[in-house]
Design an enzyme around this catalytic site. Structure first.
Site, mmCIF file in Angstrom:
data_model
loop_
_atom_site.group_PDB
_atom_site.id
_atom_site.type_symbol
_atom_site.label_atom_id
_atom_site.label_comp_id
_atom_site.label_asym_id
_atom_site.label_seq_id
_atom_site.Cartn_x
_atom_site.Cartn_y
_atom_site.Cartn_z
ATOM 1 N N GLY A 1 14.436 15.423 11.375
ATOM 2 C CA GLY A 1 13.185 14.730 11.261
ATOM 3 C C GLY A 1 12.036 15.353 11.275
ATOM 4 O O GLY A 1 10.955 14.812 11.818
ATOM 5 N N CYS B 1 -5.986 17.844 33.966
ATOM 6 C CA CYS B 1 -7.385 18.065 34.340
ATOM 7 C C CYS B 1 -7.772 19.257 33.501
ATOM 8 O O CYS B 1 -7.353 20.450 34.179
ATOM 9 C CB CYS B 1 -8.104 17.967 35.644
ATOM 10 N N HIS C 1 5.010 20.547 22.090
ATOM 11 C CA HIS C 1 3.664 20.139 21.949
ATOM 12 C C HIS C 1 3.177 19.366 23.159
ATOM 13 O O HIS C 1 2.048 18.639 23.161
ATOM 14 C CB HIS C 1 3.283 19.358 20.697
ATOM 15 N N ASN D 1 7.877 16.295 19.178
ATOM 16 C CA ASN D 1 7.623 15.145 19.480
ATOM 17 C C ASN D 1 7.026 15.125 21.068
ATOM 18 O O ASN D 1 7.302 16.022 21.832
ATOM 19 C CB ASN D 1 8.594 14.118 19.664
ATOM 20 N N CYS E 1 -11.563 16.728 40.920
ATOM 21 C CA CYS E 1 -12.692 17.644 41.158
ATOM 22 C C CYS E 1 -13.768 16.912 40.236
ATOM 23 O O CYS E 1 -14.816 17.406 39.894
ATOM 24 C CB CYS E 1 -12.333 18.712 40.498
#
Length: 277
Positions: A220, A129, A121, A104, A183
């Site tokens: 889950g 960036c 993840h 999650n 940047c």
């Protein structure tokens, strides 16, 4: 019901021995108002996730993503940990867990009291960036997007599993995207998109957690994609007992020592109560 009670008792006994690694998926957060990809039926919902390739190559798709994600972020940011998250935090506090690997990106494990969390993840509350690699808080970007889109009138509907909402192309057409303040590079949520690979060091850390644990408890997750399922496969090869608590079938049911199809909040609260010390 008797079978469920027996399975809960078996789960409590397994967790009570300690050395347990938790692997969690989207089903743990549904009670916090964040939908999962499949639901109890196992059938995939209609939400189409953004791919890394589309995000980086298509400015129109990227603008649509940020419009949808900007509106959906409000729901994610307000989401509170549920009974399942709090139960995992209590079990960690009792010294029964070696760690938590979560698929999650909502940060609810930490909000529920768990510290040893590997975010497989990534996390939606961070922004990276793609040019300079600078990490920043999602709240900062949210404020910048709000200023740049002060007159934006689209209304958010139900949030999707990725933390965005459904908008038409017309609704997203006027949204203004902002870039890195350092940047000028492209900004992206610090999450692993479809088509992107999980950083190798993060994967190695997860495998090391499996190898030093005495048992694996899956919470889950349908274990449909190999990103999380590989840790179940490794645990099985090591001969570790595997418990799966999920609403609906999973791809690894055959590997489970304990298989429990029931609401996660209630089950985990019961386990944490049984082991409260």
């Amino acid at each position: 019901m008797e079978h469920v009670e027996q399975s809960v008792a078996a789960l409590s006994a397994l967790v009570g021995k300690g050395g347990v690694l938790v692997l969690s998926g989207a089903g743990l957060s549904t009670e916090s108002g964040i939908p999962d990809y499949r639901g109890p039926s196992g059938i995939r919902r209609n939400a189409q996730p953004m791919t890394y390739q589309t995000f980086t190559r298509d400015p129109i798709a990227r603008r649509r993503y940020w419009a949808r994600s900007h509106l959906g972020w409000r729901t994610i940011a307000r989401a509170a940990p549920n009974a399942g998250h709090h139960a995992v935090g209590r079990l960690e506090g009792l010294g029964l867990l070696t760690g938590v690997i979560t698929q999650n990106v909502d940060g609810l494990h930490q909000a529920g009291g768990a510290d040893g969390v590997v975010e497989l993840h990534g996390a939606l509350d961070r922004v990276v960036c793609l040019a300079c690699g600078e990490l920043s808080a999602r709240g900062e970007l949210d404020a910048r997007l709000g200023t740049a889109n002060a007159g934006y009138a689209a209304v958010a509907g139900e949030v999707n599993p990725d933390g965005d909402v459904d908008l038409t192309d017309e609704q997203a057409a006027d949204f203004v995207v902002v870039d890195c303040t350092g940047c000028g590079g492209l900004l992206k949520p610090d999450v692993v998109f479809f088509g992107e690979t999980v950083p190798a060091l993060r994967v190695q850390t997860c495998f090391e957690l499996v190898e030093k644990s005495a048992a694996l408890v899956v919470l889950g997750s349908s274990l449909t994609v190999m990103s999380g399922r590989r840790f179940v496969v490794r645990a099985a090869k090591l001969g570790l007992p595997i418990a799966i608590v999920n609403q609906g079938p999973t791809r690894s049911d055959a590997l489970a020592t304990i298989l429990l199809d029931a609401p996660l909040g209630a089950v985990l609260s019961r386990v944490a109560w049984d082991l409260r010390g």
